[in-house]
Write a protein that holds these residues in place. Structure first.
Motif, short mmCIF file in Angstrom:
data_model
loop_
_atom_site.label_atom_id
_atom_site.label_comp_id
_atom_site.label_asym_id
_atom_site.label_seq_id
_atom_site.Cartn_x
_atom_site.Cartn_y
_atom_site.Cartn_z
N ALA A 42 -2.41 27.43 66.31
CA ALA A 42 -1.50 27.30 67.88
C ALA A 42 -2.05 26.06 69.01
O ALA A 42 -1.21 25.60 69.83
N VAL A 43 -3.26 26.12 68.92
CA VAL A 43 -4.06 25.17 69.60
C VAL A 43 -3.64 23.59 69.35
O VAL A 43 -3.30 22.88 69.93
N ALA A 44 -3.79 23.46 67.95
CA ALA A 44 -3.61 22.18 67.28
C ALA A 44 -2.07 21.82 67.33
O ALA A 44 -1.86 20.66 67.27
N ALA A 45 -1.16 22.72 67.32
CA ALA A 45 0.39 22.65 67.25
C ALA A 45 0.88 23.63 67.88
O ALA A 45 1.30 24.69 67.71
N PRO A 46 1.08 23.29 69.41
CA PRO A 46 1.60 24.30 70.25
C PRO A 46 2.97 24.97 69.96
O PRO A 46 3.22 25.96 70.48
N GLU A 47 3.73 24.18 69.19
CA GLU A 47 5.05 24.68 68.88
C GLU A 47 5.01 25.51 67.64
O GLU A 47 6.09 26.11 67.17
N VAL A 48 3.81 25.94 67.09
CA VAL A 48 3.95 26.80 65.74
C VAL A 48 4.50 28.00 65.85
O VAL A 48 5.29 28.40 64.90
N ARG A 49 4.37 28.92 66.82
CA ARG A 49 4.86 30.08 67.08
C ARG A 49 6.60 30.01 67.12
O ARG A 49 7.14 31.03 66.43
N ILE A 50 7.13 29.40 67.81
CA ILE A 50 8.40 29.04 67.83
C ILE A 50 9.01 28.52 66.58
O ILE A 50 10.08 28.65 65.92
N GLY A 51 7.84 27.62 65.99
CA GLY A 51 8.50 27.16 64.71
C GLY A 51 8.68 28.10 63.65
O GLY A 51 9.61 28.15 62.69
N VAL A 52 7.58 29.01 63.36
CA VAL A 52 7.58 29.87 62.34
C VAL A 52 8.98 31.06 62.61
O VAL A 52 9.38 31.28 61.68
N ARG A 53 9.16 31.41 63.95
CA ARG A 53 10.40 32.28 64.10
C ARG A 53 11.85 31.55 63.69
O ARG A 53 12.60 32.00 63.30
N ALA A 54 11.65 30.05 64.22
CA ALA A 54 13.00 29.42 63.79
C ALA A 54 13.24 29.04 62.34
O ALA A 54 14.29 29.25 61.70
N GLN A 236 15.81 19.65 60.92
CA GLN A 236 14.98 20.66 61.62
C GLN A 236 15.33 21.96 61.42
O GLN A 236 16.62 22.02 61.85
N VAL A 237 14.70 22.97 61.05
CA VAL A 237 15.24 24.39 60.75
C VAL A 237 16.26 25.06 61.93
O VAL A 237 17.27 25.52 61.71
N PRO A 238 15.92 24.54 63.29
CA PRO A 238 17.11 25.20 64.20
C PRO A 238 18.30 24.55 64.18
O PRO A 238 19.31 25.25 64.73
N PHE A 239 18.33 23.49 63.73
CA PHE A 239 19.73 22.70 63.63
C PHE A 239 20.45 22.93 62.43
O PHE A 239 21.36 22.23 62.06
N PRO A 245 23.11 28.66 71.02
CA PRO A 245 22.41 27.32 71.48
C PRO A 245 20.95 27.56 70.98
O PRO A 245 20.31 28.59 71.03
N VAL A 246 20.50 26.52 70.44
CA VAL A 246 19.10 26.42 69.90
C VAL A 246 18.09 26.62 71.11
O VAL A 246 18.44 26.20 72.25
N SER A 250 13.25 23.09 70.61
CA SER A 250 13.57 23.02 69.05
C SER A 250 13.28 21.75 68.46
O SER A 250 12.81 21.73 67.45
N GLY A 251 13.50 20.73 69.15
CA GLY A 251 13.10 19.37 68.83
C GLY A 251 11.81 19.02 68.52
O GLY A 251 11.32 17.84 67.68
N GLU A 252 10.65 19.84 68.98
CA GLU A 252 9.32 19.54 68.42
C GLU A 252 9.01 20.10 67.05
O GLU A 252 7.94 20.12 66.75
N ILE A 253 10.04 21.25 66.83
CA ILE A 253 9.70 21.93 65.65
C ILE A 253 9.47 21.15 64.09
O ILE A 253 10.15 20.60 63.80
N GLY A 254 7.96 21.40 63.66
CA GLY A 254 7.92 20.69 62.61
C GLY A 254 8.20 21.22 61.10
O GLY A 254 7.25 21.21 60.19
N PHE A 255 9.48 21.65 61.09
CA PHE A 255 9.97 22.23 59.75
C PHE A 255 11.31 21.82 59.52
O PHE A 255 12.14 21.75 60.34
N TYR A 256 11.39 21.15 58.14
CA TYR A 256 12.68 20.88 57.83
C TYR A 256 13.42 21.77 57.07
O TYR A 256 12.35 22.55 56.00
N GLY A 257 14.44 21.81 56.86
CA GLY A 257 15.18 22.88 56.10
C GLY A 257 16.67 22.28 55.60
O GLY A 257 17.24 21.94 56.39
N GLY A 258 16.77 22.65 54.47
CA GLY A 258 18.18 22.68 53.79
C GLY A 258 18.67 23.27 53.04
O GLY A 258 17.72 24.36 52.30
#
Length: 263
Positions: A42-54, A236-239, A245-246, A250-258
């Motif tokens: 979470a220090v290295a990637a501050p968006e990680v917590r919102i990312g795993v939830r997304a 990106q997974v939120p989209f 509304p996302v 959300s634009g920072e989240i480093g997860f792709y999904g399809g």
């Protein structure tokens, strides 16, 4: 001895991706070593917590979509520690007759899943490794639940980035794909460094039981070869078909999904 392994064979001295993920989601099935790794992540990637939830929310939307499309079987590989709502709960809200085979290579995940997930003729929990896809497909507990003559939804959610290039993730997916009949789906998400330098986040996993292998959008898209991506494609997974509304950032989240269909 349980499920073919001894308690002392379970590695609790190194972080495990499933337990890191569990902690980031607010779960309790993790160890101090996993919590320290997750906090460093979470220090290295501050968006990680919102990312795993997304990512988890993407999975829920995707499962509802494929079941609403008519699929009645789900093969969830890399299921991770049980987190409510679990895949069978999500799927069976749409259709009560959905059958689910859960697969993970972590004995702790397997033990928790057996203890916590509702077990029935419609559900199985399998200890097996994605790196050996043929063994997954041929496992008797997978075959008991999944009929490969009928459409299957294959879930590969936040798991392929733990395979190195040397472990040939595209070939792994191709082996699984070739076992699926027409009308099957793949639901896939994958971590990326496209939106920020995440080399420090990767380094957190260097001492874990599996490394983190970030891939670009084009590399992730190639994992869908042989499938037809559904709208809106790989995003990106939120989209992916948001139902509200996302969330902010959300634009920072480093997860792709399809989600893609085998035609």
């Amino acid at each position: 001895m349980e499920n073919g392994f001894r308690a002392e064979e379970i590695d609790t001295g190194r972080p495990h991706p499933a337990r890191i993920y569990d902690y980031l989601l607010g779960g309790k099935d993790n160890y101090e070593v996993d919590r320290k790794a997750a906090d460093a992540l979470a220090v290295a990637a501050p968006e990680v917590r919102i990312g795993v939830r997304a990512n988890r929310a993407f999975m829920r939307r995707a499962v509802r979509h494929v079941v609403a499309s008519g699929v009645r079987q789900v093969l969830d590989i890399g299921t991770g520690l049980p987190t409510s709502p679990n895949v069978h709960e999500i799927a069976q809200e749409v259709s009560a007759d959905v059958r689910i085979a859960y697969v993970d290579n972590d004995p702790i995940v397997n033990t928790h899943a057996n203890a916590l997930l509702s077990r029935s003729a419609a559900t199985s929990v399998v200890l097996a490794d994605l790196r050996d896809p043929r063994a997954v497909l041929d496992h008797p507990e997978v075959r008991r639940v999944i009929d490969f003559d009928e459409p299957v939804a294959l879930l590969l959610v936040a798991v392929l980035h733990f395979l190195t290039d040397a472990e040939k993730p595209a070939e792994v997916v191709a082996t699984l794909r070739d076992a699926l009949p027409k009308g099957s789906y793949v639901v896939l998400s994958h971590a990326t460094g496209d939106f920020a330098d995440r080399s420090d986040a990767q380094a957190v996993y260097n001492n874990a039981t599996a490394t983190l292998n970030l891939r670009s959008r084009s590399e992730v898209e190639r994992l869908f070869d042989g499938f037809e991506l559904e709208e809106p494609g790989l995003v990106q997974v939120p989209f992916w078909r948001p139902e509200a509304p996302v969330p902010p950032r959300s634009g920072e989240i480093g997860f792709y999904g399809g989600v893609a269909r085998r035609g």
